[in-house]
Scaffold this motif. Structure first.
Motif, PDB file in Angstrom:
ATOM      1  N   PRO A  76       0.788  -1.237   0.000  1.00  0.00           N
ATOM      2  CA  PRO A  76       0.000   0.000   0.000  1.00  0.00           C
ATOM      3  C   PRO A  76       0.822   1.290   0.000  1.00  0.00           C
ATOM      4  O   PRO A  76       0.239   2.372  -0.014  1.00  0.00           O
ATOM      5  N   THR A  77       2.153   1.204   0.055  1.00  0.00           N
ATOM      6  CA  THR A  77       2.917   2.445   0.227  1.00  0.00           C
ATOM      7  C   THR A  77       3.281   3.080  -1.120  1.00  0.00           C
ATOM      8  O   THR A  77       3.110   2.475  -2.174  1.00  0.00           O
ATOM      9  N   HIS A  78       3.788   4.325  -1.044  1.00  0.00           N
ATOM     10  CA  HIS A  78       4.037   5.121  -2.256  1.00  0.00           C
ATOM     11  C   HIS A  78       5.037   4.460  -3.194  1.00  0.00           C
ATOM     12  O   HIS A  78       5.062   4.754  -4.379  1.00  0.00           O
ATOM     13  N   ASP A  79       5.903   3.592  -2.662  1.00  0.00           N
ATOM     14  CA  ASP A  79       6.904   2.944  -3.515  1.00  0.00           C
ATOM     15  C   ASP A  79       6.384   1.630  -4.109  1.00  0.00           C
ATOM     16  O   ASP A  79       7.136   0.906  -4.758  1.00  0.00           O
ATOM     17  N   ASP A  80       5.132   1.312  -3.910  1.00  0.00           N
ATOM     18  CA  ASP A  80       4.520   0.104  -4.485  1.00  0.00           C
ATOM     19  C   ASP A  80       3.795   0.482  -5.765  1.00  0.00           C
ATOM     20  O   ASP A  80       2.641   0.937  -5.731  1.00  0.00           O
ATOM     21  N   ARG A 119      -5.541   0.967  -2.509  1.00  0.00           N
ATOM     22  CA  ARG A 119      -4.606   0.900  -3.649  1.00  0.00           C
ATOM     23  C   ARG A 119      -4.292  -0.557  -4.006  1.00  0.00           C
ATOM     24  O   ARG A 119      -4.005  -0.875  -5.150  1.00  0.00           O
TER      25      ARG A 119
END
Lengths: 257, 257
Positions: A76-80, A119
């Motif tokens: 779920p994080t921005h780098d995924d 996401r």
């Protein structure tokens, strides 16, 4: 022979592996399992989570191979960013997958389904989910691209849930002769054996320990008769060079009765 | 920031790694050491010893990066084809390197220098040898391509003998906060921190053990002040989410006095 066999590539997504912070634990597993299934793993790449790089590499590898497996970048994080990059590479819209959303609701409840978690429900259109028995967040397959988690336990569970759907060729059988010989002493006769038997692939992997040099001679072929013939030739070569094999290993399926 | 930093790629040559027979032990080492030296390892590829594949990949990667390191395929057997592929990729003749030949004569004597061993003296023109303190057979550098052995001990010794010649940018400093939080709960505030601080790279690496989920939040920047500011923000975020960091690690060079 190669033309008849299914081929695969693996794309390992993760800055932490390139920085040396984490050692990849997925490639060896996928290599062994694909070999078991008669699929030739022809290439693996480790790339950072940079969108332009990922989109280009996914597009290239899915065109060049029968199967592409990606690992990492589905959290779920921005780098995924794997899901959006797969969608872009296949030129499909990225949608909220209703089935994936339902799995996440079941796991986190409606209240716990934050925008970040939501996401993880995004897939390209026409994706089939790949179950995640460990943490619910699914992977997916779209066309010939299999999007798997990066965490090794989860990746393995996901791979095993699709393994039976992969169409491999005849399994490559393997025989290994470990010889207490320097490669420089066996290289010429080994080359002659390889040239006489183009249907087998012969690899030589040198090692040394306690100042003792040796080589593992690995023979691979889909044909058990070819394998046996080459194995006999390699054994004879080792003896002609005045040595005895330190060990031998022949896959059970390849043994003659 | 990235534009100023030197970049590198690693090409791991070896069928045995793709078949899962052997686990690669070189990538993590090279990733750590290049990071130490301020060189960004941007991509790694694992490929089989197939000539057309190798030539194309060597050519592509040496053009795209400041440095290309290859591992494997420099022995005397028929499957050792790295030197000829590097020569072809750089469009240079493959020659018998007099200095390499002298090293091999010293090691094996004139009588022991079989045609197979003599193959190990071949390099492209204008190659500089890379010493091999373990088994004498040298690697070499030609233009920005560094050809190293595949055996990990030898690869490491070779890399260390050229490490001081590599020109890196400012070293990326790293701080890690390990938090007992699910990624889904920290993803939104973490994204906000990343967006506020584009000069830092923030990665989130989830893990779980004994049914406890957590995430390692890794901050990287060449600027110690940026690193500290982002580290403070990440710590504050973890506390605002009602947790305490399980552990923290800041590189000594990045600590403020």
């Amino acid at each position: 022979m190669t033309a008849e066999r299914a081929t695969a590539a693996v794309l390992i997504i993760g800055n932490e592996i390139l920085s040396g912070r984490t050692e990849d634990a997925n490639l060896a597993y996928l290599g062994r399992r694909l070999t078991d299934l008669g699929v030739d793993l022809r290439e693996a790449r480790v790339v950072p989570d940079v969108r332009a790089t990922l989109v280009a590499q996914i597009d290239q590898l899915r065109r060049e191979h029968d199967y592409l497996f990606t690992t990492g970048g589905i959290g779920p994080t921005h780098d995924d960013i794997t899901a959006e990059c797969v969608a872009a590479a296949l030129d499909r819209p990225l949608i909220e997958n209703a089935e994936a959303r339902a799995l996440l609701v079941e796991r986190y409840g409606h209240d716990g389904l934050t925008p970040a978690r939501l996401r993880m429900a995004r897939t390209p259109t026409d994706a089939a989910l790949i179950a995640n028995p460990v943490s619910a967040v699914p992977g997916f397959r779209v066309a010939n691209v299999y999007v798997l988690a990066g965490i090794p336990d989860v990746m393995r569970a996901m791979f095993e849930s699709v393994a039976h759907t992969l169409t491999g060729g005849p399994r490559l059988l393997t025989a290994t002769v470990v010889a207490p010989l320097r490669e420089g002493d066996l290289a010429e006769p080994l080359r002659a054996i390889q040239e006489q038997h183009p249907d087998a692939e012969i690899g030589s992997y040198p090692f040394y320990s306690s100042a003792q040099f040796g080589a593992s001679l690995v023979i691979r072929s889909a044909d058990p008769d070819v394998l046996q013939t080459v194995l006999d030739a390699v054994r004879a070569m080792v003896r002609e060079l005045g040595a005895q094999p330190l060990s031998e290993e022949v896959e059970p399926e390849a043994r003659r009765s």
